[in-house]
Design an enzyme around this catalytic site. Sequence first.
Site, PDB file in Angstrom:
ATOM      1  CE  LYS A 111      39.043  26.148  45.110  1.00 24.94           C
ATOM      2  NZ  LYS A 111      39.537  25.947  46.484  1.00 24.94           N
TER       3      LYS A 111
ATOM      4  CE1 TYR B 162      45.697  57.323  31.733  1.00 27.67           C
ATOM      5  CE2 TYR B 162      45.741  54.957  31.266  1.00 27.67           C
ATOM      6  CZ  TYR B 162      45.083  56.180  31.239  1.00 27.67           C
ATOM      7  OH  TYR B 162      43.819  56.260  30.720  1.00 27.67           O
TER       8      TYR B 162
END
Length: 374
Positions: A40, A262
Site C-alpha cells: 500500500k 529562513y
Amino acid sequence: MSTERATRAWIEVRPAALRANLRRVRAAVGEGVRLIPMIKANAYGLGMGAAAAALDLEDPWAFGVATVDEGRELRALGVQRRILVFSPPPPGALGELVAAGLTPALSDLHSVELLQRAAAGHRVPFHIEIDTGMGRAGFDWRTVADWGPVVLGGAHSGIHLEGCFTHLHSADEPDLSSAREQWGRFREALARLGPPDDVLVHACNSAGALRLPEYAAGGVRPGIFLYGGRVGEGAPPPQRVATVRARVLHVRDAPPGTTQGYGATYAAAGAERWATLGIGYGDGLPRALGNRGSALVDGVRVPIVGRISMDMTVVDITGVPSVRAGAVATLLGRDGQEEITLEEVAGHAGTISYEVLTGLTARLPRIWIEDGGD
Ligand SMILES: *Cc1c(COP(=O)(O)O)cnc(C)c1O
C-alpha cells in the site's frame, strides 16, 4: 554512482534486499504460512509496481493494499495475483472493486450487503476484520452473535468468506502483553464464529510475524520490515532497502557570522565551509532535521545547518573541504563506514520510519538497482 550528473536528488531502491526481507519473514513463520506482503501507499513510498514485480518472484499468496485505487493500479500493471484491499472501501466503491477482481476486507454488515449486490451472483471472496482493540475498523470481537451468522451466510449468495483477521496495535512495543490479549480476544471471537476450516486466519504485521511467530496462524501481512524498517526489540534487523541521495549544487566559504536559511537560525561560529544540497522538504526530507540531522559526504557525517528549505538543504563541510559541486550526499542510507538509518531520521523528526518513507515525494525518482550493491 548510479545516476547521471544531471539528477539533483533520488532514491535508490534495492529489490534484492526487499526480497531478502520477505524471505526473512518466511523463515520466521515457517513455509506453510501464507505471505501477504503489504504494498500500500506506493509500497511505503518506494514504488508499487516495481515492488510488486520484485516480491512476486518470492511467490506470495496475495498482495495487500489499502485502497481500491491501489488495487486497480496493480491490475492495470498486469498483476494477476490475489489483491486484498485492507481499508474499509467507501460504500460506493464496491462495484469497481468487484470489477477489478479485488478482494475486500469488510468491517460491517452494510458492506456485506453492498458486496452481495455488487457481486450480482458471481463468486466474490471477502475477508472480515475482527476488531480486538485497534478500534479503527472491523467487527467488534464481543458481538459475534450479531454479525457472525450474516457473515457466514454470504455463501448462499455468491460472496464467500475467505479470511478472518485482526490487527495488532502494539506488536512493536517492548511489552507484548497487549498483543497477547488481542490474540486471546481474536481466538475467542473465532471460536464463537466457527468459520469453515478453509477460511484463512491472519493477525500479524511485520512486528507480529517476527516477534510473535506463534500467532502467524494461516498468513502474515508484513509491511515496514520489507522496506527496511526495524520492528522492535528481539526482532532481526532488516536489510536496508532505500537510500536517499542528493547532489551538492553549490559550495561556499562562510565567514564567521554568516547566517543560513529562513529565520537565520544558524550563524557560522568560525570560518566554515558550507555545501548546498539539492533536496528539501518538497522532496519529503523532514523539515524537522534542520539544525539537527546529518548528511554523509565522502563517507563523513556532516551536520545540517539552518532550516531546511523546500528545495535545498545546507550542510557544514568544514571537516571535508575537498567536496565540490557535483559530489553526492547521502541523507538516508550508507556511505563508506557511516550510515544514517530510517530510525535515526524518524527520531529527529519525532515520527516513525513509516512516515519518513511514505513522506518522500514524487519529485524524487525511484531508481531500482538490480545488482544489490549499496
Ligand atoms: C499496513 C498494514 C500491515 C503492515 O504493517 P507493518 O507494521 O508495516 O508491517 C498489516 N496489516 C494491515 C491491515 C495493514 O494495514
